[in-house]
Design an enzyme around this catalytic site. Structure first.
Site, PDB file in Angstrom:
ATOM      1  CE1 TYR A 142      -3.179  -2.993   0.778  1.00 14.22           C
ATOM      2  CE2 TYR A 142      -4.560  -1.054   1.087  1.00 14.22           C
ATOM      3  CZ  TYR A 142      -4.436  -2.413   0.874  1.00 14.22           C
ATOM      4  OH  TYR A 142      -5.562  -3.199   0.764  1.00 14.22           O
ATOM      5  CE  LYS A 192       3.671 -17.812  -2.735  1.00 11.22           C
ATOM      6  NZ  LYS A 192       2.859 -19.038  -2.941  1.00 11.22           N
ATOM      7  CG  ASP A 224      -0.057 -20.512  -1.660  1.00 11.83           C
ATOM      8  OD1 ASP A 224       0.437 -20.471  -0.515  1.00 11.83           O
ATOM      9  OD2 ASP A 224       0.531 -21.063  -2.621  1.00 11.83           O
ATOM     10  CG  ASP A 248      -7.529  -5.759   1.363  1.00  9.06           C
ATOM     11  OD1 ASP A 248      -8.558  -5.415   1.987  1.00  9.06           O
ATOM     12  OD2 ASP A 248      -7.384  -5.597   0.138  1.00  9.06           O
ATOM     13  CG  ASP A 252     -13.010  -8.466   1.619  1.00  6.72           C
ATOM     14  OD1 ASP A 252     -12.883  -7.783   2.660  1.00  6.72           O
ATOM     15  OD2 ASP A 252     -13.466  -8.004   0.552  1.00  6.72           O
TER      16      ASP A 252
HETATM   17  C1  IPM Z   1     -10.488  -2.554   3.585  1.00  7.97           C
HETATM   18  C2  IPM Z   1     -10.653  -1.942   2.225  1.00  7.97           C
HETATM   19  C3  IPM Z   1      -9.590  -0.874   2.039  1.00  7.97           C
HETATM   20  C4  IPM Z   1      -8.235  -1.527   2.153  1.00  7.97           C
HETATM   21  C5  IPM Z   1      -9.727  -0.092   0.714  1.00  7.97           C
HETATM   22  C6  IPM Z   1     -11.083   0.539   0.576  1.00  7.97           C
HETATM   23  C7  IPM Z   1      -8.637   0.936   0.565  1.00  7.97           C
HETATM   24  O1  IPM Z   1     -10.587  -2.928   1.250  1.00  7.97           O
HETATM   25  O2  IPM Z   1     -10.678  -1.843   4.581  1.00  7.97           O
HETATM   26  O3  IPM Z   1     -10.197  -3.748   3.657  1.00  7.97           O
HETATM   27  O4  IPM Z   1      -7.733  -2.093   1.186  1.00  7.97           O
HETATM   28  O5  IPM Z   1      -7.674  -1.473   3.251  1.00  7.97           O
HETATM   29 MG    MG Z   2     -10.494  -4.881   2.010  1.00  6.28          MG
END
Ligand code: IPM
Ligand code: MG
Length: 362
Positions: A142, A192, A224, A248, A252
């Site tokens: 990032y 990794k 992975d 990240d 999710d």
């Molecule tokens: C999260 C989101 C953010 C990130 C984006 C919106 C920049 O995906 O909070 O996980 O990648 O951190």
């Molecule tokens: Mg995210």
């Protein structure tokens, strides 16, 4: 106790979920005798429309004067597209407010009563799912330099840089070890290391640090493989610690195991810098602004309600209050009568807050 928070609902469903969660916070504060000072400020498109920027000086000021930031969501994809990436709310507001907050805790819990909302088969989840993901938040791809696109089409090249110092690795691993100590004394470090230099340093550092935590069982896993094992044996995961981008993506993936991304809370925490200055801790549900259902009182406020509980626990040290909110929220979810559409129900956002408040009282 006096509690001062900056409340930044932002865009889309951020507005309604934060409103619902603040009703729960106010109720808990009244019950336990705390005084809440909540200063509301604009962020995201709500701020661009008024001030021309997603994070106006007024909002920064409110944040700096508060002990914690309680944040909804920013960004509206249709409108974001009209701006260059560097001016979009997620860059200008979200990443900016997270600066200095290197530890992102994302807590994924499947309420047993919602087992049928989890995409995994029952036999895979019968032992429950309760995973604390600790994502490094201020390093890696990032922020690494160089970053950018160079040259002329059709021969352009692009570069992103994954960089980590030992210091950055140590301080996030420390959060991992200490969190593991408060839970099942197991820490899973995701990397990794078969390919990436940053991961080799990460693994070496974790192994060296584990000598100081003889009570914690440290395991390493490639990212992975971790993403596969999460679906194969989710119940065995407890505390995961990993770098920014891996965290990240894995968070999710893991959020689906809770039954809905709308249930998952998060905290972004830092530590004092060399001058003893703290970045203001930042709390947000992990879902986005969901413009398709915004303003309809349909959004699930549980992610925000549980985020408020994390805020009371981590920033204000109010464990009993946080526990009361969590217990009431899970009671409502397990009972299954008052659920929003993402969980197969028909209840409104505000009705879920009402039910949580009623459960706190009962
Ligand atoms: C999260 C989101 C953010 C990130 C984006 C919106 C920049 O995906 O909070 O996980 O990648 O951190
Ligand atoms: Mg995210």
């Amino acid at each position: 106790m006096n509690i001062s928070i900056a409340v930044l609902p932002g865009d889309g469903i951020g507005v309604e979920v934060i409103k619902a969660a603040m009703r729960v916070v106010d109720d808990i504060a009244r019950r336990f005798g705390h005084k809440i000072t909540a200063d509301y400020a604009d962020v995201g498109w709500a701020a661009i429309d008024k001030y021309g920027t997603a994070l106006p000086a007024e909002t920064r000021q409110v944040c700096l004067a508060s002990q914690a930031i309680f944040f909804g969501a920013v960004g509206l994809p249709d409108r974001d597209k009209t701006l260059p990436q560097a001016q979009r709310p997620e860059r200008v507001a979200l990443l900016e407010l997270r600066k200095g907050l290197f530890a992102n805790l994302r807590h994924v819990v499947l309420p047993p009563g919602l087992a049928d909302r989890c995409p995994l088969k029952n036999e895979l989840i019968k032992n429950g799912i309760d995973i604390m993901i600790i994502r490094e938040l201020t390093g890696g791809l990032y922020y690494g330099q160089p970053q950018g696109i160079q040259g002329r089409a059709p021969d352009r090249t692009a570069v992103d840089t994954m960089a980590y110092s030992e210091h950055e690795i140590r301080r996030i691993l420390k959060v991992g070890f200490e969190t593991a100590r408060k839970r099942k004394k197991k820490l899973l470090s995701v990397d990794k290391a078969n390919i990436l230099a940053t991961s080799q340093l990460w693994r070496e550092t974790a192994t060296a640090m584990s000598k100081d935590y003889p009570d914690i069982q440290l395991e390493h896993i490639y990212v992975d493989n971790a993403s596969m094992q999460l679906l194969r044996r989710a119940s065995e995961f407890d505390v995961i610690v990993t770098e920014n981008t891996f965290g990240d993506i894995l968070s999710d993936e893991a959020s689906m195991l809770a039954g809905s991304i709308g249930l998952v809370p998060s905290a972004c925490l830092g530590e004092p810098d060399a001058h003893g200055k703290y970045a203001v801790p930042f709390y947000e549900p992990i879902h986005g602004s969901a413009p398709d259902i915004a303003g309809l009182n349909k959004a699930n406020p549980v992610g925000s309600i549980l985020t408020a509980a994390m805020m009371l626990r981590y920033t204000f040290g109010l464990a009993a209050e946080a526990n009361a909110i969590e217990k009431a929220t899970f009671a409502v979810l397990n009972e299954g009568r008052v659920l929003t559409g993402d969980l197969g129900g028909t209840a409104s956002c505000s009705a879920v807050a009402d039910a949580v408040i009623a459960a706190i009282r009962s």
